[in-house]
Design an enzyme around this catalytic site. Structure first.
Site, mmCIF file in Angstrom:
data_model
loop_
_atom_site.group_PDB
_atom_site.id
_atom_site.type_symbol
_atom_site.label_atom_id
_atom_site.label_comp_id
_atom_site.label_asym_id
_atom_site.label_seq_id
_atom_site.Cartn_x
_atom_site.Cartn_y
_atom_site.Cartn_z
ATOM 1 N N ASP A 14 0.892 -0.902 -0.294
ATOM 2 C CA ASP A 14 0.123 -0.037 -0.039
ATOM 3 C C ASP A 14 0.911 0.915 0.499
ATOM 4 O O ASP A 14 2.543 1.333 -0.044
ATOM 5 C CB ASP A 14 -0.985 -0.045 1.469
ATOM 6 C CG ASP A 14 -1.698 1.049 1.594
ATOM 7 O OD1 ASP A 14 -2.210 1.236 0.290
ATOM 8 O OD2 ASP A 14 -2.471 2.029 2.217
ATOM 9 N N SER A 15 0.753 2.591 0.025
ATOM 10 C CA SER A 15 1.247 2.987 -0.049
ATOM 11 C C SER A 15 1.608 3.616 1.367
ATOM 12 O O SER A 15 2.637 4.551 1.260
ATOM 13 C CB SER A 15 0.257 4.863 -0.542
ATOM 14 O OG SER A 15 -0.787 4.790 0.397
ATOM 15 N N CYS A 77 -4.934 -2.361 -1.345
ATOM 16 C CA CYS A 77 -4.832 -0.422 -1.970
ATOM 17 C C CYS A 77 -5.729 -0.457 -3.069
ATOM 18 O O CYS A 77 -5.877 -1.181 -4.236
ATOM 19 C CB CYS A 77 -3.350 -0.227 -2.057
ATOM 20 S SG CYS A 77 -3.293 1.184 -3.052
ATOM 21 N N CYS A 187 -11.197 2.510 1.112
ATOM 22 C CA CYS A 187 -9.700 3.029 1.478
ATOM 23 C C CYS A 187 -9.330 1.635 1.975
ATOM 24 O O CYS A 187 -10.161 2.796 3.336
ATOM 25 C CB CYS A 187 -9.194 4.214 0.878
ATOM 26 S SG CYS A 187 -7.542 4.724 1.630
HETATM 27 N N1 DGL Z 1 -5.656 3.403 1.029
HETATM 28 C C1 DGL Z 1 -5.019 3.525 -0.423
HETATM 29 C C2 DGL Z 1 -6.232 2.658 -1.018
HETATM 30 O O1 DGL Z 1 -6.423 1.495 -0.595
HETATM 31 C C3 DGL Z 1 -4.193 4.426 -1.092
HETATM 32 C C4 DGL Z 1 -4.091 5.887 -0.165
HETATM 33 C C5 DGL Z 1 -3.446 7.465 -0.803
HETATM 34 O O2 DGL Z 1 -2.108 6.104 -1.349
HETATM 35 O O3 DGL Z 1 -4.511 7.751 -0.811
HETATM 36 O O4 DGL Z 1 -6.491 3.552 -2.346
#
Ligand code: DGL
Length: 261
Positions: A14-15, A77, A187
């Site tokens: 993930d980020s 993610c 998210c």
């Molecule tokens: N947690 C990620 C998602 O499910 C990415 C959130 C992000 O970095 O904007 O989309």
């Protein structure tokens, strides 16, 4: 040929800390597996990036997982599942688990739901990946989608000067006006806000995709025959900061290593 066991590791990414909501559910049910978690903190937030940028970023992560000879990659993610899964799934031999597509399948099966709301990042909402995936399984489903761009920086504590309740209600109120039977927190960072969200709506209204997603993977993945699994954490910047932030949800005992892609 069907393999009974596969001892190679599983990549998860993930980020930032969001994907830990998935790992938190996955690791206890797959105790014999080795997990390698990448927090791509250097490129956070993914939700504000365009498709080309995300493709370049995620390809590097997948290439790294390929070097590590993983058996599967868990896209913990939503944004990358929305924007790059379709393209990248053709390019790699390991099994890829995308959170949006699998969650949509799970929550439309035998649940009788007819009206769903989805909160997600800008990139996910702009792609309509959730409504497309949900309607591919349940064409009559009514879907309300909205992005909540401040929520990831709020969870990652990079947002300054804000009123948390205002930022929750700004998005929750119009979604509740739609009278959804469930709200998908689309998210993986958003489940960190469940306590705050539950102050304004019944907690049972919210779906944390990490649950059906992780349970689906646990059921379908080719298991390892190792006697004990382990966890390895990598971050693309600021490892200690990532480890500290993760504490609210996941106690990382291991050292977080810096990864340069
Ligand atoms: N947690 C990620 C998602 O499910 C990415 C959130 C992000 O970095 O904007 O989309």
């Amino acid at each position: 040929m069907k393999m009974d066991f596969d001892n190679r590791p599983i990549g998860v990414f993930d980020s930032g800390i969001g994907g830990l909501t998935v790992l938190n559910r996955l690791a206890p049910s797959l105790k014999n597996e080795q997990f390698i978690y990448i927090a791509d903190t250097l490129n956070l937030p993914y939700g504000e990036k365009n498709k080309d940028e995300l493709t370049t970023i995620i390809k590097k992560i997948f290439d790294y997982f390929k070097e590590l000879n993983v058996k599967a990659v868990v896209m913990a993610c939503n944004t990358s599942s929305a924007q790059v899964y379709d393209e990248l799934k053709e390019l790699y031999e390991f099994q890829i688990y995308p959170i949006i597509q699998i969650t949509s399948k799970c929550i439309t099966q035998n649940t009788g739901l007819k009206r769903l709301a989805v909160f997600a990042t800008n990139a996910t909402i702009n792609s309509h990946a959730y409504s497309k995936a949900i309607k591919s399984f349940a064409p009559a489903m009514e879907v309300y989608e909205h992005s909540c761009p401040e929520w990831v920086p709020m969870v990652e504590k990079t947002l300054k000067d804000y009123d948390e309740n205002d930022l929750i209600l700004k998005y929750l109120k119009p979604a509740l006006d739609f009278k959804p039977e469930a709200i998908i927190l689309g998210c993986t960072h958003y489940p960190y806000l469940l306590n705050q969200l539950s102050c304004f709506a019944d907690r049972s209204l919210f779906i944390d995709p990490a649950i059906p997603f992780a349970d689906y993977i646990s059921e379908h993945i080719v298991k390892s025959s190792n006697v004990s699994g382990n966890l390895k954490f990598l971050a693309t910047s600021d490892c200690e900061n990532f480890k500290n932030k993760a504490k609210i949800f996941f106690n990382i005992k291991e050292k977080v290593e810096l990864l340069t892609l």
